[in-house]
Design a protein around this motif. Structure first.
Motif, PDB file in Angstrom:
ATOM      1  N   PRO A 178      34.675 -30.565  18.226  1.00 16.36           N
ATOM      2  CA  PRO A 178      33.351 -30.013  18.541  1.00 16.36           C
ATOM      3  C   PRO A 178      32.755 -29.434  17.260  1.00 16.36           C
ATOM      4  CG  PRO A 178      35.081 -28.544  19.323  1.00 16.36           C
ATOM      5  CD  PRO A 178      35.752 -29.801  18.864  1.00 16.36           C
ATOM      6  N   GLU A 179      31.448 -29.471  17.149  1.00 19.42           N
ATOM      7  CA  GLU A 179      30.825 -29.170  15.855  1.00 19.42           C
ATOM      8  C   GLU A 179      30.082 -27.848  15.822  1.00 19.42           C
ATOM      9  OE1 GLU A 179      28.703 -32.590  14.413  1.00 19.42           O
ATOM     10  OE2 GLU A 179      30.500 -33.865  14.524  1.00 19.42           O
ATOM     11  N   SER A 180      30.213 -27.038  16.858  1.00 15.16           N
ATOM     12  CA  SER A 180      29.588 -25.711  16.857  1.00 15.16           C
ATOM     13  C   SER A 180      30.275 -24.847  17.903  1.00 15.16           C
ATOM     14  CB  SER A 180      28.097 -25.819  17.181  1.00 15.16           C
ATOM     15  OG  SER A 180      27.914 -26.243  18.532  1.00 15.16           O
ATOM     16  N   ALA A 181      30.047 -23.548  17.789  1.00 10.27           N
ATOM     17  CA  ALA A 181      30.590 -22.635  18.782  1.00 10.27           C
ATOM     18  C   ALA A 181      29.961 -22.889  20.145  1.00 10.27           C
ATOM     19  CB  ALA A 181      30.356 -21.186  18.345  1.00 10.27           C
ATOM     20  N   GLU A 182      28.694 -23.287  20.176  1.00  5.62           N
ATOM     21  CA  GLU A 182      28.042 -23.593  21.448  1.00  5.62           C
ATOM     22  C   GLU A 182      28.696 -24.796  22.122  1.00  5.62           C
ATOM     23  OE1 GLU A 182      26.278 -23.621  24.789  1.00  5.62           O
ATOM     24  OE2 GLU A 182      26.022 -21.957  23.393  1.00  5.62           O
ATOM     25  N   GLU A 183      29.041 -25.815  21.353  1.00  4.35           N
ATOM     26  CA  GLU A 183      29.757 -26.945  21.935  1.00  4.35           C
ATOM     27  C   GLU A 183      31.109 -26.500  22.483  1.00  4.35           C
ATOM     28  OE1 GLU A 183      27.918 -30.723  19.410  1.00  4.35           O
ATOM     29  OE2 GLU A 183      30.093 -30.414  19.502  1.00  4.35           O
ATOM     30  N   MET A 184      31.767 -25.619  21.787  1.00  5.05           N
ATOM     31  CA  MET A 184      33.054 -25.121  22.266  1.00  5.05           C
ATOM     32  C   MET A 184      32.879 -24.334  23.558  1.00  5.05           C
ATOM     33  SD  MET A 184      34.777 -24.037  18.622  1.00  5.05           S
ATOM     34  CE  MET A 184      36.429 -23.769  19.272  1.00  5.05           C
ATOM     35  N   ARG A 185      31.803 -23.582  23.681  1.00  7.15           N
ATOM     36  CA  ARG A 185      31.544 -22.868  24.926  1.00  7.15           C
ATOM     37  C   ARG A 185      31.306 -23.846  26.071  1.00  7.15           C
ATOM     38  NH1 ARG A 185      29.354 -18.857  21.411  1.00  7.15           N
ATOM     39  NH2 ARG A 185      27.404 -20.009  21.136  1.00  7.15           N
ATOM     40  N   ASN A 187      41.441 -26.794  18.066  1.00  7.80           N
ATOM     41  CA  ASN A 187      42.040 -27.269  16.818  1.00  7.80           C
ATOM     42  C   ASN A 187      41.303 -26.627  15.651  1.00  7.80           C
ATOM     43  OD1 ASN A 187      43.607 -28.671  15.015  1.00  7.80           O
ATOM     44  ND2 ASN A 187      42.566 -30.627  15.292  1.00  7.80           N
ATOM     45  N   MET A 188      41.932 -25.632  15.033  1.00  6.56           N
ATOM     46  CA  MET A 188      41.302 -24.870  13.968  1.00  6.56           C
ATOM     47  C   MET A 188      41.727 -25.427  12.603  1.00  6.56           C
ATOM     48  SD  MET A 188      39.488 -22.355  15.522  1.00  6.56           S
ATOM     49  CE  MET A 188      38.853 -23.853  16.302  1.00  6.56           C
ATOM     50  N   VAL A 189      40.866 -26.270  12.066  1.00  2.00           N
ATOM     51  CA  VAL A 189      41.127 -26.925  10.775  1.00  2.00           C
ATOM     52  C   VAL A 189      40.172 -26.350   9.739  1.00  2.00           C
ATOM     53  CG1 VAL A 189      41.139 -29.111   9.509  1.00  2.00           C
ATOM     54  CG2 VAL A 189      41.939 -29.040  11.882  1.00  2.00           C
ATOM     55  N   GLU A 190      40.699 -25.579   8.818  1.00  5.59           N
ATOM     56  CA  GLU A 190      39.858 -24.993   7.769  1.00  5.59           C
ATOM     57  C   GLU A 190      39.223 -26.106   6.929  1.00  5.59           C
ATOM     58  OE1 GLU A 190      43.098 -22.188   8.976  1.00  5.59           O
ATOM     59  OE2 GLU A 190      43.024 -24.290   8.331  1.00  5.59           O
ATOM     60  N   GLY A 191      37.884 -26.104   6.853  1.00  7.15           N
ATOM     61  CA  GLY A 191      37.183 -27.155   6.123  1.00  7.15           C
ATOM     62  C   GLY A 191      36.923 -28.398   6.960  1.00  7.15           C
ATOM     63  N   GLY A 192      37.277 -28.355   8.254  1.00  6.28           N
ATOM     64  CA  GLY A 192      37.062 -29.500   9.128  1.00  6.28           C
ATOM     65  C   GLY A 192      35.704 -29.451   9.815  1.00  6.28           C
ATOM     66  N   ARG A 193      35.580 -30.172  10.934  1.00  2.00           N
ATOM     67  CA  ARG A 193      34.300 -30.318  11.615  1.00  2.00           C
ATOM     68  C   ARG A 193      34.014 -29.172  12.586  1.00  2.00           C
ATOM     69  NH1 ARG A 193      32.945 -35.920  10.906  1.00  2.00           N
ATOM     70  NH2 ARG A 193      31.264 -35.669  12.428  1.00  2.00           N
ATOM     71  N   THR A 194      35.035 -28.419  12.953  1.00  2.00           N
ATOM     72  CA  THR A 194      34.911 -27.387  13.979  1.00  2.00           C
ATOM     73  C   THR A 194      34.953 -26.000  13.345  1.00  2.00           C
ATOM     74  OG1 THR A 194      36.036 -28.825  15.574  1.00  2.00           O
ATOM     75  CG2 THR A 194      35.990 -26.473  16.078  1.00  2.00           C
ATOM     76  N   PRO A 195      34.073 -25.079  13.769  1.00  2.00           N
ATOM     77  CA  PRO A 195      34.139 -23.722  13.209  1.00  2.00           C
ATOM     78  C   PRO A 195      35.451 -23.044  13.589  1.00  2.00           C
ATOM     79  CG  PRO A 195      32.623 -23.789  15.080  1.00  2.00           C
ATOM     80  CD  PRO A 195      32.981 -25.209  14.758  1.00  2.00           C
ATOM     81  N   VAL A 196      36.004 -22.287  12.643  1.00  2.00           N
ATOM     82  CA  VAL A 196      37.236 -21.532  12.896  1.00  2.00           C
ATOM     83  C   VAL A 196      36.850 -20.178  13.478  1.00  2.00           C
ATOM     84  CG1 VAL A 196      39.302 -20.508  11.877  1.00  2.00           C
ATOM     85  CG2 VAL A 196      38.477 -22.734  11.057  1.00  2.00           C
ATOM     86  N   LEU A 197      37.247 -19.940  14.727  1.00  2.00           N
ATOM     87  CA  LEU A 197      36.899 -18.717  15.428  1.00  2.00           C
ATOM     88  C   LEU A 197      38.107 -17.786  15.512  1.00  2.00           C
ATOM     89  CD1 LEU A 197      34.827 -20.180  18.420  1.00  2.00           C
ATOM     90  CD2 LEU A 197      34.040 -19.581  16.120  1.00  2.00           C
ATOM     91  N   SER A 198      37.846 -16.536  15.794  1.00  2.00           N
ATOM     92  CA  SER A 198      38.920 -15.559  15.962  1.00  2.00           C
ATOM     93  C   SER A 198      39.608 -15.766  17.308  1.00  2.00           C
ATOM     94  CB  SER A 198      38.366 -14.140  15.894  1.00  2.00           C
ATOM     95  OG  SER A 198      37.579 -13.863  17.046  1.00  2.00           O
ATOM     96  N   GLU A 211      39.399 -16.902  23.154  1.00  2.00           N
ATOM     97  CA  GLU A 211      39.757 -16.508  24.518  1.00  2.00           C
ATOM     98  C   GLU A 211      38.512 -16.266  25.364  1.00  2.00           C
ATOM     99  OE1 GLU A 211      42.222 -13.135  23.850  1.00  2.00           O
ATOM    100  OE2 GLU A 211      44.060 -14.323  23.611  1.00  2.00           O
ATOM    101  N   ALA A 212      37.473 -15.694  24.762  1.00  2.00           N
ATOM    102  CA  ALA A 212      36.257 -15.368  25.512  1.00  2.00           C
ATOM    103  C   ALA A 212      35.529 -16.611  25.996  1.00  2.00           C
ATOM    104  CB  ALA A 212      35.326 -14.521  24.642  1.00  2.00           C
TER     105      ALA A 212
END
Length: 264
Positions: free
Chosen positions: A162-169, A182-193, A198-199
């Protein structure tokens, strides 16, 4: 295996055998469908036998057709994995945060998931269904596939890239099943806390290249210093004390064994 020993010492709830990292460290090659079932199941066996935490293992596309999928699931289960991840890419597969990925028809992957669920012999061996459809076919198609894979019996869903936090929601709102982030630093998906994940509905987060990126950068700095200075003297890169490394690798047990069995 050094990374597995080290990660396992921190008490994580589970460990993840990444295809990208395993192929890179074991074969020195890109994660592009080059590694075989034999290559990977051997790594599963080695890792699972050493780890205290449950091991989630990347099974790529199942390494072939439906019969191969059944063989892969049984092999990973027998090797000691707690869960297998299967994806809907065409062969040869590619890392989920690199370009050029293509997916098989949804119905083909549904059959794979059904076979995978039927092939396992333990009810607590989990099947993670991953779709790579987002990048080429869009989020709606990825969500449609995830729903179909849930219906086929998958225990956990993994909507890749997914390419944004909104897509992840949106992904989090789409299913009642546990989700993988999938938290890949420098990848297509933002790395969230952790709290953010969880939220929005994620139960499991993997960080498949965090340690690999950190270690590779440290090695690059170390080798550059050696090449430039001809010695490690003056190296600014932090180093684990040699004594800590020997303990991590289990040398203390070897020394104790030698003491107990020394000739009188």
């Amino acid at each position: 295996m050094v990374s597995l020993r080290l990660a396992d010492s921190f008490g994580f709830d589970a460990l993840y055998m990444t295809g990208f990292g395993t192929v890179a460290s074991h074969l020195g090659l890109p994660d592009a469908g080059i590694a075989t079932y034999t290559d990977m199941v051997q790594r599963v066996r080695a890792m699972a036998s050493m780890a205290r935490a449950p091991l989630i293992a990347d099974g790529d596309t199942g390494y072939g057709g439906l019969l191969n999928v059944a063989h892969t699931v049984r092999g990973y289960e027998a090797a000691g994995a707690a869960a297998i991840q299967l994806e809907d890419q065409e062969f040869p597969k590619k890392c989920g945060h690199t370009p050029g990925r293509r997916v098989v028809p949804m119905a083909d992957m549904v059959r794979k998931i059904k076979v995978a669920c039927e092939a396992r012999t333990r009810s607590d061996f989990l099947v993670i269904a991953r779709t790579d459809a987002r990048t080429t076919l869009g989020l709606d198609e990825a969500l449609r596939r995830a729903e179909a894979y849930a219906g086929a019996g998958a225990d956990i869903l993994f909507v890749e890239s997914p390419e944004s936090a909104e897509e992840m929601r949106a992904i989090g709102r789409s299913t009642h099943l546990p989700l993988v982030a999938n938290m890949v630093e420098g990848g297509r998906t933002p790395v969230l806390s952790q709290a953010e994940l969880e939220a929005i509905g994620y139960r499991l987060a993997i960080f498949p290249v965090t340690a690999l990126l950190a270690a590779t950068e440290a090695m690059r700095a170390g080798y550059a210093h050696l090449r430039g200075q001809g010695s490690s003297a003056g190296l600014a890169t932090p180093l684990m004390p040699f004594g800590d490394l020997t303990r991590l690798m289990g040398f203390e047990e070897v020394w104790e064994f030698d003491r107990r069995h020394a000739e009188p």
